[in-house]
Scaffold this active site. Sequence first.
Site, mmCIF file in Angstrom:
data_model
loop_
_atom_site.group_PDB
_atom_site.id
_atom_site.type_symbol
_atom_site.label_atom_id
_atom_site.label_comp_id
_atom_site.label_asym_id
_atom_site.label_seq_id
_atom_site.Cartn_x
_atom_site.Cartn_y
_atom_site.Cartn_z
ATOM 1 N N ARG A 64 -8.846 9.085 -12.211
ATOM 2 C CA ARG A 64 -8.422 8.746 -13.573
ATOM 3 C C ARG A 64 -9.635 8.292 -14.380
ATOM 4 O O ARG A 64 -10.555 7.659 -13.846
ATOM 5 C CB ARG A 64 -7.393 7.604 -13.550
ATOM 6 C CG ARG A 64 -6.001 8.002 -13.082
ATOM 7 C CD ARG A 64 -5.300 8.917 -14.088
ATOM 8 N NE ARG A 64 -3.945 9.262 -13.685
ATOM 9 C CZ ARG A 64 -3.612 10.373 -13.015
ATOM 10 N NH1 ARG A 64 -4.536 11.250 -12.654
ATOM 11 N NH2 ARG A 64 -2.344 10.612 -12.734
ATOM 12 N N HIS A 112 -9.235 17.985 -16.500
ATOM 13 C CA HIS A 112 -8.152 17.435 -15.660
ATOM 14 C C HIS A 112 -7.480 18.586 -14.889
ATOM 15 O O HIS A 112 -6.263 18.779 -14.953
ATOM 16 C CB HIS A 112 -7.125 16.670 -16.509
ATOM 17 C CG HIS A 112 -6.318 15.688 -15.707
ATOM 18 N ND1 HIS A 112 -6.031 14.413 -16.142
ATOM 19 C CD2 HIS A 112 -5.733 15.796 -14.479
ATOM 20 C CE1 HIS A 112 -5.298 13.788 -15.231
ATOM 21 N NE2 HIS A 112 -5.103 14.613 -14.206
HETATM 22 P P1 NDP Z 1 -2.554 7.762 -2.307
HETATM 23 O O1 NDP Z 1 -1.677 6.697 -2.843
HETATM 24 O O2 NDP Z 1 -2.044 8.630 -1.233
HETATM 25 O O3 NDP Z 1 -3.932 7.139 -1.789
HETATM 26 C C1 NDP Z 1 -4.598 6.134 -2.467
HETATM 27 C C2 NDP Z 1 -5.748 5.629 -1.614
HETATM 28 O O4 NDP Z 1 -6.475 4.640 -2.362
HETATM 29 C C3 NDP Z 1 -5.284 4.939 -0.331
HETATM 30 O O5 NDP Z 1 -6.163 5.222 0.721
HETATM 31 C C4 NDP Z 1 -5.354 3.460 -0.691
HETATM 32 O O6 NDP Z 1 -5.578 2.591 0.412
HETATM 33 C C5 NDP Z 1 -6.571 3.453 -1.586
HETATM 34 N N1 NDP Z 1 -6.559 2.272 -2.470
HETATM 35 C C6 NDP Z 1 -5.658 1.942 -3.425
HETATM 36 N N2 NDP Z 1 -5.987 0.770 -4.006
HETATM 37 C C7 NDP Z 1 -7.110 0.347 -3.391
HETATM 38 C C8 NDP Z 1 -7.924 -0.789 -3.523
HETATM 39 N N3 NDP Z 1 -7.645 -1.745 -4.418
HETATM 40 N N4 NDP Z 1 -8.998 -0.915 -2.714
HETATM 41 C C9 NDP Z 1 -9.286 0.045 -1.806
HETATM 42 N N5 NDP Z 1 -8.550 1.154 -1.628
HETATM 43 C C10 NDP Z 1 -7.478 1.308 -2.406
HETATM 44 O O7 NDP Z 1 -2.990 8.640 -3.576
HETATM 45 P P2 NDP Z 1 -3.419 10.170 -3.602
HETATM 46 O O8 NDP Z 1 -4.486 10.380 -2.613
HETATM 47 O O9 NDP Z 1 -2.235 11.053 -3.534
HETATM 48 O O10 NDP Z 1 -3.969 10.297 -5.108
HETATM 49 C C11 NDP Z 1 -5.029 9.491 -5.581
HETATM 50 C C12 NDP Z 1 -5.142 9.615 -7.081
HETATM 51 O O11 NDP Z 1 -5.662 10.886 -7.449
HETATM 52 C C13 NDP Z 1 -3.830 9.546 -7.866
HETATM 53 O O12 NDP Z 1 -3.373 8.225 -7.999
HETATM 54 C C14 NDP Z 1 -4.200 10.171 -9.184
HETATM 55 O O13 NDP Z 1 -4.650 9.187 -10.085
HETATM 56 C C15 NDP Z 1 -5.353 11.094 -8.831
HETATM 57 N N6 NDP Z 1 -5.006 12.508 -9.028
HETATM 58 C C16 NDP Z 1 -5.743 13.253 -9.904
HETATM 59 C C17 NDP Z 1 -5.462 14.572 -10.099
HETATM 60 C C18 NDP Z 1 -6.295 15.413 -10.989
HETATM 61 O O14 NDP Z 1 -5.956 16.571 -11.252
HETATM 62 N N7 NDP Z 1 -7.416 14.933 -11.463
HETATM 63 C C19 NDP Z 1 -4.356 15.240 -9.390
HETATM 64 C C20 NDP Z 1 -3.670 14.376 -8.480
HETATM 65 C C21 NDP Z 1 -3.981 13.050 -8.322
HETATM 66 P P3 NDP Z 1 -4.458 2.433 1.566
HETATM 67 O O15 NDP Z 1 -4.448 3.768 2.281
HETATM 68 O O16 NDP Z 1 -4.966 1.358 2.404
HETATM 69 O O17 NDP Z 1 -3.166 2.169 0.860
HETATM 70 C C1 OXD Z 2 -1.586 13.739 -10.891
HETATM 71 C C2 OXD Z 2 -2.420 14.415 -11.887
HETATM 72 O O1 OXD Z 2 -1.605 12.511 -10.830
HETATM 73 O O2 OXD Z 2 -2.239 15.635 -12.087
HETATM 74 O O3 OXD Z 2 -0.901 14.439 -10.130
HETATM 75 O O4 OXD Z 2 -3.304 13.781 -12.467
#
Ligand code: NDP
Ligand code: OXD
Length: 306
Positions: free
Chosen positions: A221, A269
């Site tokens: 993001r 994006h």
């Molecule tokens: P998940 O919820 O599966 O994974 C998030 C990861 O971040 C986990 O490993 C979590 O740790 C870690 N995390 C969260 N908060 C913290 C923190 N404060 N400190 C350290 N680690 C942290 O999310 P996804 O992998 O599915 O997606 C990640 C992000 O990608 C989405 O939220 C979205 O914003 C972005 N995205 C962007 C897209 C694009 O087209 N650009 C498309 C899809 C998603 P833990 O495992 O310990 O919970």
């Molecule tokens: C998502 C994105 O969060 O597309 O899936 O950004």
Amino acid sequence: MRITVCLTGNKPEPWVQGLQQALPEAEVLAWAPCQPPADYAVVWAPPQGFVDAQPGLKALFNIGAGVDALLQLAIPPAVRIVRLDDAGMSVQMAEYVCHAVIRHFREFDAYEAEARAGRWTYRAPRERADFPVGILGLGVLGGRVAQAVAQFEFPVLGWSRSRKQIDGVRCFAGEARLGDFLVGTRILVNLLPLTDATRGILNRTTLSALRRGGYLINIARGGHLVEDDLIPLLDSGHLSGALLDVFEAEPLPAGHPFWTHPKIGITPHASARTLRTESIAQIAGKIRALARGEEVAGVVDPERGY
Ligand code: NDP
Ligand code: OXD
């Protein structure tokens, strides 16, 4: 069972049609004011008025992985918020990051420039060990990306809240280990959710902690990056480049300095698009499971913010 579809910025019709086909027993409607309330909603960035008009809602299905926009709304605690759980996104993220890492490491931009100038020149091979790749976030997407990058024999580091064990990946957990993770990283990939704890995490201090010549890939993001901090680090040479897919304001406004900076690459994006067929199949399966009283994967914890 009634399902309503409210997708800000997207046409609802193909989703309504697909969900209706997948769930013939349900009534699926594109949302319009004054409709009878629904049991389930399929949404992207809906307005507060939409949520307020749905008193009987059991679950909201987000057609993306990130729920930061949804969590800005007042949603009754009894309503489950369910994110897309991969649904074809992790392989796209793996492609995007492997492509970016390899293009940077192998200096393909420089080769392209030489070729355009009609020059047949070689560049000295670089040591893979000098390009450790650090992944912020080891969830559904980050975990897959870490494994994909490790296949190319780069040193790979990962950082998450809870400790992970992933073959070929040096895993760090918690705020106390962020510094150790950053100093060991040269190519930094951000795949964290946007929460109160992660907003602005890509800033002058954290990016300065990367190895000299660092490279940033932000695909999570725009709110993770303090935009004003990036260009000075690129101009000083501490960072050698950045590839940005997400921005504080989207579309990136005309005239924004990122558009023309020679060390910044931009995609709109698009690093992992929502795939409609996969997403509808996943959401339909989860609606059926919830209707049977079963639990489903991908339920968001609003307190945690992801
Ligand atoms: P998940 O919820 O599966 O994974 C998030 C990861 O971040 C986990 O490993 C979590 O740790 C870690 N995390 C969260 N908060 C913290 C923190 N404060 N400190 C350290 N680690 C942290 O999310 P996804 O992998 O599915 O997606 C990640 C992000 O990608 C989405 O939220 C979205 O914003 C972005 N995205 C962007 C897209 C694009 O087209 N650009 C498309 C899809 C998603 P833990 O495992 O310990 O919970
Ligand atoms: C998502 C994105 O969060 O597309 O899936 O950004």
